[in-house]
Design a protein around this motif. Structure first.
Motif, short mmCIF file in Angstrom:
data_model
loop_
_atom_site.label_atom_id
_atom_site.label_comp_id
_atom_site.label_asym_id
_atom_site.label_seq_id
_atom_site.Cartn_x
_atom_site.Cartn_y
_atom_site.Cartn_z
N TYR A 59 0.85 -1.18 0.00
CA TYR A 59 0.00 0.00 0.00
C TYR A 59 0.89 1.24 0.00
O TYR A 59 0.59 2.25 -0.62
CB TYR A 59 -0.90 -0.05 1.24
CG TYR A 59 -1.57 1.24 1.60
CD1 TYR A 59 -2.67 1.68 0.88
CD2 TYR A 59 -1.14 2.01 2.68
CE1 TYR A 59 -3.31 2.86 1.21
CE2 TYR A 59 -1.77 3.19 3.02
CZ TYR A 59 -2.84 3.61 2.28
OH TYR A 59 -3.47 4.78 2.60
N LYS A 60 2.01 1.14 0.73
CA LYS A 60 2.92 2.27 0.88
C LYS A 60 4.31 1.72 1.17
O LYS A 60 4.46 0.71 1.84
CB LYS A 60 2.45 3.16 2.02
CG LYS A 60 3.24 4.42 2.20
CD LYS A 60 2.59 5.31 3.22
CE LYS A 60 3.24 6.67 3.13
NZ LYS A 60 2.48 7.68 3.79
N ILE A 61 5.33 2.43 0.69
CA ILE A 61 6.72 2.08 0.96
C ILE A 61 7.37 3.32 1.58
O ILE A 61 7.29 4.42 1.03
CB ILE A 61 7.46 1.67 -0.32
CG1 ILE A 61 6.80 0.45 -0.95
CG2 ILE A 61 8.94 1.40 -0.01
CD1 ILE A 61 7.31 0.11 -2.33
N VAL A 62 7.99 3.12 2.74
CA VAL A 62 8.69 4.21 3.41
C VAL A 62 10.18 3.92 3.31
O VAL A 62 10.69 3.00 3.95
CB VAL A 62 8.25 4.32 4.89
CG1 VAL A 62 8.98 5.47 5.57
CG2 VAL A 62 6.74 4.49 5.00
N ASN A 63 10.86 4.69 2.48
CA ASN A 63 12.30 4.48 2.28
C ASN A 63 13.09 4.99 3.48
O ASN A 63 12.75 6.02 4.06
CB ASN A 63 12.77 5.19 1.01
CG ASN A 63 12.13 4.59 -0.23
OD1 ASN A 63 11.98 3.39 -0.33
ND2 ASN A 63 11.76 5.45 -1.17
N THR A 64 14.14 4.24 3.81
CA THR A 64 14.99 4.67 4.93
C THR A 64 16.34 5.10 4.45
O THR A 64 16.75 4.88 3.36
CB THR A 64 15.17 3.52 5.94
OG1 THR A 64 15.66 2.37 5.28
CG2 THR A 64 13.88 3.20 6.63
#
Length: 64
Positions: A59-64
């Motif tokens: 649904y969503k990707i949070v890059n680190t």
């Protein structure tokens, strides 16, 4: 609370809310709706979820 009688505050009601599985891969966090994750688990022959497949169903990707 040692009193085992039912009290008004011993229960609560939660409205239906979306649920997600969050998986950390080296490039970030992948937020996958629970229904997609369970379907993937049922239908896949693999035991693990690859980062490429996680990217497809996220649904969503949070890059680190």
């Amino acid at each position: 609370d040692a009193d085992f009688r039912e009290k008004p505050f011993d229960c609560f009601y939660a409205l239906p809310a979306p649920a997600f599985v969050v998986i950390k891969y080296p490039d970030g966090f992948y937020v996958i709706p629970i229904h997609k994750f369970l379907e993937e688990k049922r239908s896949s022959e693999r035991k693990s979820l690859t980062v490429d497949r996680a990217r497809e169903i996220s649904y969503k990707i949070v890059n680190t």
